[in-house]
Design a protein around this motif. Structure first.
Motif, PDB file in Angstrom:
ATOM      1  N   PRO A  16      46.179  31.097  47.588  1.00 60.13           N
ATOM      2  CA  PRO A  16      45.720  29.970  48.671  1.00 60.13           C
ATOM      3  C   PRO A  16      45.367  28.741  47.839  1.00 60.13           C
ATOM      4  N   GLY A  17      46.238  27.718  47.807  1.00 55.22           N
ATOM      5  CA  GLY A  17      45.840  26.378  47.345  1.00 55.22           C
ATOM      6  C   GLY A  17      46.000  26.276  45.924  1.00 55.22           C
ATOM      7  N   ARG A  18      46.163  27.254  45.214  1.00 53.33           N
ATOM      8  CA  ARG A  18      46.392  27.187  43.601  1.00 53.33           C
ATOM      9  C   ARG A  18      47.535  28.623  43.106  1.00 53.33           C
ATOM     10  N   ALA A  19      47.986  28.179  41.941  1.00 52.30           N
ATOM     11  CA  ALA A  19      48.870  29.174  41.297  1.00 52.30           C
ATOM     12  C   ALA A  19      48.319  29.443  39.620  1.00 52.30           C
ATOM     13  N   PHE A  20      48.409  30.505  39.598  1.00 51.47           N
ATOM     14  CA  PHE A  20      48.289  30.612  37.803  1.00 51.47           C
ATOM     15  C   PHE A  20      49.518  30.987  37.260  1.00 51.47           C
ATOM     16  N   VAL A  21      50.051  30.497  36.160  1.00 48.66           N
ATOM     17  CA  VAL A  21      51.216  30.729  35.615  1.00 48.66           C
ATOM     18  C   VAL A  21      50.740  31.210  34.128  1.00 48.66           C
ATOM     19  N   ALA A  22      51.350  32.406  33.614  1.00 48.06           N
ATOM     20  CA  ALA A  22      50.989  32.856  32.060  1.00 48.06           C
ATOM     21  C   ALA A  22      52.291  32.701  31.521  1.00 48.06           C
ATOM     22  N   VAL A  23      52.224  31.993  30.238  1.00 49.98           N
ATOM     23  CA  VAL A  23      53.168  31.650  29.267  1.00 49.98           C
ATOM     24  C   VAL A  23      52.940  32.127  28.040  1.00 49.98           C
ATOM     25  N   ASP A  24      53.880  32.781  27.342  1.00 46.42           N
ATOM     26  CA  ASP A  24      53.781  33.300  26.146  1.00 46.42           C
ATOM     27  C   ASP A  24      54.273  32.320  25.008  1.00 46.42           C
ATOM     28  N   VAL A  25      53.221  31.684  24.586  1.00 45.34           N
ATOM     29  CA  VAL A  25      53.829  30.786  23.359  1.00 45.34           C
ATOM     30  C   VAL A  25      53.513  31.173  21.953  1.00 45.34           C
ATOM     31  N   GLY A  26      53.552  32.624  21.780  1.00 45.70           N
ATOM     32  CA  GLY A  26      53.271  33.442  20.781  1.00 45.70           C
ATOM     33  C   GLY A  26      51.973  34.312  21.087  1.00 45.70           C
ATOM     34  N   GLN A  27      51.077  33.549  21.688  1.00 50.28           N
ATOM     35  CA  GLN A  27      49.967  34.125  22.402  1.00 50.28           C
ATOM     36  C   GLN A  27      49.935  33.864  23.829  1.00 50.28           C
ATOM     37  N   LEU A  28      49.334  34.742  24.673  1.00 47.35           N
ATOM     38  CA  LEU A  28      49.389  34.200  26.350  1.00 47.35           C
ATOM     39  C   LEU A  28      48.409  33.077  26.540  1.00 47.35           C
ATOM     40  N   LEU A  29      48.964  32.219  27.344  1.00 48.69           N
ATOM     41  CA  LEU A  29      48.227  31.056  27.704  1.00 48.69           C
ATOM     42  C   LEU A  29      48.370  30.980  29.235  1.00 48.69           C
ATOM     43  N   TRP A  30      47.341  30.567  29.850  1.00 50.18           N
ATOM     44  CA  TRP A  30      47.374  30.412  31.350  1.00 50.18           C
ATOM     45  C   TRP A  30      47.274  28.935  31.750  1.00 50.18           C
ATOM     46  N   ALA A  31      48.150  28.624  32.857  1.00 53.05           N
ATOM     47  CA  ALA A  31      48.124  27.112  33.439  1.00 53.05           C
ATOM     48  C   ALA A  31      47.710  27.318  34.827  1.00 53.05           C
ATOM     49  N   GLU A  32      47.039  26.540  35.454  1.00 56.15           N
ATOM     50  CA  GLU A  32      46.765  26.368  36.832  1.00 56.15           C
ATOM     51  C   GLU A  32      47.586  25.109  37.458  1.00 56.15           C
ATOM     52  N   VAL A  33      48.529  25.513  38.389  1.00 54.49           N
ATOM     53  CA  VAL A  33      49.172  24.306  39.135  1.00 54.49           C
ATOM     54  C   VAL A  33      49.053  24.420  40.602  1.00 54.49           C
ATOM     55  N   THR A  34      49.384  23.583  41.195  1.00 59.26           N
ATOM     56  CA  THR A  34      49.573  23.854  42.711  1.00 59.26           C
ATOM     57  C   THR A  34      50.661  24.461  43.379  1.00 59.26           C
ATOM     58  N   PRO A  35      50.706  24.972  44.302  1.00 64.22           N
ATOM     59  CA  PRO A  35      51.770  25.790  45.023  1.00 64.22           C
ATOM     60  C   PRO A  35      52.981  24.818  45.065  1.00 64.22           C
ATOM     61  N   GLU A  36      52.903  23.436  45.373  1.00 68.46           N
ATOM     62  CA  GLU A  36      53.806  22.434  45.560  1.00 68.46           C
ATOM     63  C   GLU A  36      54.529  22.053  44.088  1.00 68.46           C
ATOM     64  N   ALA A  37      53.743  22.130  43.187  1.00 71.71           N
ATOM     65  CA  ALA A  37      54.179  22.022  41.730  1.00 71.71           C
ATOM     66  C   ALA A  37      55.037  23.042  41.215  1.00 71.71           C
ATOM     67  N   LEU A  38      54.575  24.314  41.698  1.00 74.19           N
ATOM     68  CA  LEU A  38      55.024  25.541  41.281  1.00 74.19           C
ATOM     69  C   LEU A  38      56.548  25.743  41.816  1.00 74.19           C
ATOM     70  N   ARG A  39      56.833  25.295  43.102  1.00 72.74           N
ATOM     71  CA  ARG A  39      58.066  24.957  43.919  1.00 72.74           C
ATOM     72  C   ARG A  39      58.866  24.044  43.251  1.00 72.74           C
ATOM     73  N   GLU A  40      58.582  23.080  42.898  1.00 70.84           N
ATOM     74  CA  GLU A  40      59.253  21.868  42.526  1.00 70.84           C
ATOM     75  C   GLU A  40      59.690  22.181  41.271  1.00 70.84           C
ATOM     76  N   LEU A  41      58.990  22.678  40.308  1.00 68.15           N
ATOM     77  CA  LEU A  41      59.620  23.063  38.939  1.00 68.15           C
ATOM     78  C   LEU A  41      60.374  24.276  39.003  1.00 68.15           C
TER      79      LEU A  41
END
Length: 355
Positions: free
Chosen positions: A309-334
């Motif tokens: 609710p109100g936020r989303a976490f995205v795990a990205v593998d850049v060679g190591q795991l990195l977490w980004a926090e974005v809004t649900p709106e940004a998640l949908r738009e991207l």
């Protein structure tokens, strides 16, 4: 094979009820959780400093505690080394005598005194007494005394909590040296995600006296701090940076081959460093970008998306795991989903160096 197996319950007069059930192996296991979650109580039960209301503890094939059978092995016979956050050295003994106390009090494996002094850099303080030592020197002496007992298990109770950041980083490096040199199975208590991610191979997550999760550190800790704890703090990013050097007046290194610019360093490190930053410090883009003041652009593949609710976490593998926090709106738009390719933008000023 499990090095230690725990199934214990303990109830305090104030109503706090601990129910700890977990296993740990031969590496480094962290007991992680907020203050008051039962971490230190669990450690005291393992060390034999507290008799639980009910339960069983095994170290290898040795039964240390079985309340149903009326069995309780006293602390001095458990072959366990214990380091408290307040050191607890013998004040009337020199550092040398404190270390030798560890040697004469252990029936287990032999640890060479001279090697311990060398690894922990204690030679210059051997003839001094605890009250003349700095906090870091006392911590190193306490760690040396614990390992010289030749323990089958090493317990560390918040060993870094009372230290300021520069001293904490130095003690972390000593801990890493000790663990690499003697490979002593270790259980350490911490409420700091960065310390757990750096030192532990496995983690047991405690909250309100209960084990809420246990397993390999990265996946278990991420799951717990995002979804499973009652007041989830969210993950902390900790990336290992290799090949650190000064280039045209700034410091930079590599994260699995990708360049990363670092905050100012006092001097060239003799090994890898770690950088810590929050998921909220990461901006995601699906396009190649130029002309930005943000120095760090790490490209990777989305491995997980957790919508809250109100936020989303995205795990990205850049060679190591990195977490980004974005809004649900940004998640949908991207249009982000697992296997999406993204670029992670991280300001150098948001990073904290851990050496």
């Amino acid at each position: 094979m499990s090095r230690i197996r725990v199934e214990c319950r303990h109830r305090y007069a104030d109503g706090f009820d601990l129910h700890a059930a977990f296993e740990s192996g031969d590496g480094v296991t962290a007991l992680f959780g907020p203050s008051g979650s039962g971490k230190t109580t669990t450690l005291h039960i393992l060390a034999g400093l507290l008799r639980p209301t009910a339960g069983r503890v095994l170290l290898g094939e040795r039964v240390l505690l079985d309340t149903a059978a009326g069995l309780f092995v006293p602390p001095e016979r458990r072959r366990i080394g214990l380091v408290f956050q307040d050191h607890l050295l013998f004040p009337h003994l020199s550092v040398r005598a404190n270390l030798r106390y560890g040697l004469v009090r252990r029936p287990g494996r032999r640890i060479d005194l001279e090697r311990a002094v060398e690894i922990l850099e204690l030679r210059q303080v051997l003839d001094r007494h605890p009250h003349t030592l700095s906090g870091g020197e006392r911590q190193r002496a306490a760690l040396g005394r614990a390992i010289l007992r030749g323990p089958e298990l090493l317990l560390l109770d918040e060993p870094l909590t009372a230290l300021d950041e520069p001293l904490k980083e130095r003690i972390l490096s000593y801990l890493e040296r000790v663990l690499a040199e003697w490979r002593i199975p270790t259980l350490f208590v911490s409420h700091d995600q960065a310390d757990v991610r750096r030192l532990a191979e496995h983690v047991v997550v405690l909250e309100a006296g209960r084990v809420v999760d246990a397993g390999p550190t990265a996946a278990t800790l991420d799951r717990a701090v995002i979804l499973e704890m009652k007041s989830p703090p969210g993950p902390v990013n900790l990336l290992r940076v290799d090949g650190v050097q000064q280039v045209e007046g700034h410091w930079e290194g590599r994260v699995r081959g990708q360049r990363i610019q670092l905050p100012a360093l006092a001097g060239a490190p003799d090994s890898a460093v770690f950088v810590q930053f929050l998921p909220s410090d990461v901006t995601l883009t699906c396009d190649t970008v130029a002309g930005l003041s943000v120095r760090n652009q790490l490209t990777g593949c989305v491995r997980d998306v957790i919508l809250l609710p109100g936020r989303a976490f995205v795990a990205v593998d850049v060679g190591q795991l990195l977490w980004a926090e974005v809004t649900p709106e940004a998640l949908r738009e991207l249009g982000l989903r697992v296997d999406s390719l993204v670029t992670c933008l991280v300001k150098t000023s948001a990073m904290r160096i851990l050496r």
